[in-house]
Design an enzyme around this catalytic site. Sequence first.
Site, PDB file in Angstrom:
ATOM      1  N   GLY A   1       1.034   2.377  -7.486  1.00 21.21           N
ATOM      2  CA  GLY A   1       0.118   2.502  -8.629  1.00 21.21           C
ATOM      3  C   GLY A   1      -0.108   3.977  -8.991  1.00 21.21           C
TER       4      GLY A   1
ATOM      5  N   LYS B   1      14.612   7.373   8.128  1.00 19.33           N
ATOM      6  CA  LYS B   1      15.439   6.173   8.114  1.00 19.33           C
ATOM      7  C   LYS B   1      15.481   5.551   6.713  1.00 19.33           C
ATOM      8  CE  LYS B   1      16.870   5.996  12.279  1.00 19.33           C
ATOM      9  NZ  LYS B   1      18.312   6.202  12.453  1.00 19.33           N
TER      10      LYS B   1
ATOM     11  N   SER C   1       0.814  -1.227   0.000  1.00 24.51           N
ATOM     12  CA  SER C   1       0.000   0.000   0.000  1.00 24.51           C
ATOM     13  C   SER C   1       0.845   1.273   0.000  1.00 24.51           C
ATOM     14  CB  SER C   1      -0.951   0.046   1.212  1.00 24.51           C
ATOM     15  OG  SER C   1      -1.690  -1.116   1.295  1.00 24.51           O
TER      16      SER C   1
ATOM     17  N   GLU D   1     -19.621   5.006 -13.265  1.00 23.99           N
ATOM     18  CA  GLU D   1     -18.450   5.398 -12.462  1.00 23.99           C
ATOM     19  C   GLU D   1     -17.123   4.987 -13.098  1.00 23.99           C
ATOM     20  OE1 GLU D   1     -20.718   3.109 -11.593  1.00 23.99           O
ATOM     21  OE2 GLU D   1     -19.862   1.466 -10.407  1.00 23.99           O
TER      22      GLU D   1
ATOM     23  N   THR E   1      14.946   0.898   3.001  1.00 22.07           N
ATOM     24  CA  THR E   1      15.100   1.051   1.543  1.00 22.07           C
ATOM     25  C   THR E   1      16.329   0.288   1.064  1.00 22.07           C
ATOM     26  OG1 THR E   1      14.031   3.201   1.567  1.00 22.07           O
ATOM     27  CG2 THR E   1      15.473   2.760  -0.304  1.00 22.07           C
TER      28      THR E   1
ATOM     29  N   CYS F   1     -26.699   0.104 -11.282  1.00 24.34           N
ATOM     30  CA  CYS F   1     -26.783  -1.343 -11.455  1.00 24.34           C
ATOM     31  C   CYS F   1     -27.795  -1.954 -10.494  1.00 24.34           C
ATOM     32  CB  CYS F   1     -25.389  -1.963 -11.329  1.00 24.34           C
ATOM     33  SG  CYS F   1     -25.283  -3.524 -12.216  1.00 24.34           S
TER      34      CYS F   1
ATOM     35  N   LYS G   1      17.410   2.798   6.023  1.00 25.01           N
ATOM     36  CA  LYS G   1      17.849   1.399   6.072  1.00 25.01           C
ATOM     37  C   LYS G   1      16.853   0.431   5.415  1.00 25.01           C
ATOM     38  CE  LYS G   1      21.204   0.264   8.233  1.00 25.01           C
ATOM     39  NZ  LYS G   1      22.560   0.485   7.704  1.00 25.01           N
TER      40      LYS G   1
ATOM     41  N   ARG H   1     -25.727  -9.649 -14.060  1.00 22.96           N
ATOM     42  CA  ARG H   1     -26.242 -10.902 -14.595  1.00 22.96           C
ATOM     43  C   ARG H   1     -27.724 -10.795 -14.934  1.00 22.96           C
ATOM     44  NH1 ARG H   1     -23.742 -13.978 -10.835  1.00 22.96           N
ATOM     45  NH2 ARG H   1     -22.025 -14.436 -12.228  1.00 22.96           N
TER      46      ARG H   1
ATOM     47  N   HIS I   1     -22.523   0.870 -15.239  1.00 22.47           N
ATOM     48  CA  HIS I   1     -21.673   1.489 -14.216  1.00 22.47           C
ATOM     49  C   HIS I   1     -20.997   2.742 -14.773  1.00 22.47           C
ATOM     50  CE1 HIS I   1     -21.858  -1.744 -11.197  1.00 22.47           C
ATOM     51  NE2 HIS I   1     -22.009  -2.537 -12.248  1.00 22.47           N
TER      52      HIS I   1
HETATM   53  N1  GLN Z   1     -26.635  -8.465  -8.654  1.00 22.43           N
HETATM   54  C1  GLN Z   1     -27.100  -7.780  -9.799  1.00 22.43           C
HETATM   55  C2  GLN Z   1     -26.906  -8.584 -11.077  1.00 22.43           C
HETATM   56  O1  GLN Z   1     -26.128  -9.492 -11.096  1.00 22.43           O
HETATM   57  C3  GLN Z   1     -26.474  -6.394  -9.922  1.00 22.43           C
HETATM   58  C4  GLN Z   1     -25.003  -6.449 -10.153  1.00 22.43           C
HETATM   59  C5  GLN Z   1     -24.294  -5.138  -9.867  1.00 22.43           C
HETATM   60  O2  GLN Z   1     -24.819  -4.268  -9.189  1.00 22.43           O
HETATM   61  N2  GLN Z   1     -23.083  -4.995 -10.357  1.00 22.43           N
HETATM   62  O3  GLN Z   1     -27.517  -8.313 -12.074  1.00 22.43           O
END
Ligand code: GLN
Length: 538
Positions: A22, A193, A18, A515, A197, A387, A195, A468, A513
Amino acid sequence: MMKNKMKFIFVTGGVVSSLGKGISAASIGRLLKRRGLNIFSMKLDPYLNIDPGTMSPYQHGEVFVTKDGAETDLDLGHYERIINTSLTKESSVTSGKVYTTVLDKERKGEFLGATIQIIPHITNEIKRRLYDGFNAKGDTDVCIVEIGGTVGDIESLPFFEAIRQLRRELGYENTFFMHNTLVPYLKTSGEIKTKPTQHSVKELTALGIQPDAILLRTEVDIDKSSKKKVALFCNVNDEAVISVKDVDIIYEVALNLQKQHLDDLIVDHLKLNCKSYADMSDWQALIKKIKNIKKEVTVALVGKYVKLHDAYLSVMESLKYAGYVYDTKVNIKWVDSEKLESEDPKEVFKDVKGIIVPGGFGTRGTEGKKMAIKYARENNIPFLGLCLGMQLSLIEIAQDVLGLKDANSTEFNPDTTNKIIDYLPDQYKGIKLGGTMRLGEYECKILPNTKAHDLYKQDLIKERHRHRYEFNNEFKSLFEKNGVIFSGVNPQTNLCELIELKNHPFFVACQYHPEFQSRPLLPHPLFVGFIGATINNK
Ligand code: GLN
């Protein structure tokens, strides 16, 4: 401009995990991109799962989904956001993937009777994937590869061996090793410190890897003489010892690395043909803007894994970016959906201006999420459902408004007579399925004269999926009669992608999604719309 050869930057870590290697790696990517280079990045994860798709968010944080539907480590999200690029399935390599490929080949008899060993078979497969990563997009100038974990871990040894071999194959001037360590500060004696590293670099060199730059993560400034000491003991040039001091805003890391000329060092080492300077003025402006933010707004995030904020990393970032548009800091009130079931929503949400229900799996906590949705719907609180958040919105409306008391998703009640959300195999005709989930980018047609259209300002968009179950279109007209607008549908399959409510200031929920596509300087329209509505919610 002359075409560059295959070039790699390998990012390793030592002392502790951590470290934020990245972020450093992505920041270097941003600088190099701004010098006109095409960057691809990869993360090599030493765990044995094929991908993090099946891991608990508590184990692994969020699962980030690429455009082409790979379920990956959340670090790839940092890469996409900081570099402003989109990655592919080649970006994510796990020991699980590597071993499975090798063992499948062995079963097929492709090794012609050889004894299969870590070296060369596993390391060859890792190298093949590194070359594939470099070639994945066809225009890559530099591929930045982060090795997960810490040098010295048993699991990551084959990865270190593979990158050592890669330098032999590609040559010194086409490979750059960047090692990240921690320099602890001892408050009592007031000193840093070096060391740990030194020991960590020793470990790395024992594996045959001599770092070309050392990045020291610290809480305090590192003086010149300490840098010189690290350079001497670790056998690198003075200017290749870089301090990565803790910052308030992660975008500052790129600027700090630029100040210490790490990008120049890399460009010289890799002999890259590119611009002589990375223009980071828009980032500087963004940082200045963020530092001057005075307004704030609080929204509730209702989820099952709220104890580990990393489980919702991309959502958190997207909310932040949308806030920047309004010079507003977005505070998140974390609401545990399971606990909410025995609480009074009026009390819990009294100090928030908006509610967001993100994605999720499984029955636990869904009743609480529905309570939050009902509260937002009935009290005109701006709402964004993602989702599972969309699926539960439709279930809540079906139960409460349409009078279908047992309405549910077959995920939660396979025997319900009103399967609002269902696994409908015939709906999948003609669309490609990754695993068992609908993964990656799909088109969505936006209905004119809707909130969604106002926000996207486009008729056709593409968004990433990971789910799904689907909305069952048999119920569509019943919902429409009751104020639900299906503002986005997939043009190929007619699957529901986006809904909104007619008589509500902002109630928007999507099957995808958003996001995963939000960027610091390019915030996602749905989040911008949501935060705008929360600010107007006086
Ligand atoms: N569980 C739900 C599905 O599989 C929604 C999945 C999610 O929110 N990524 O459709």
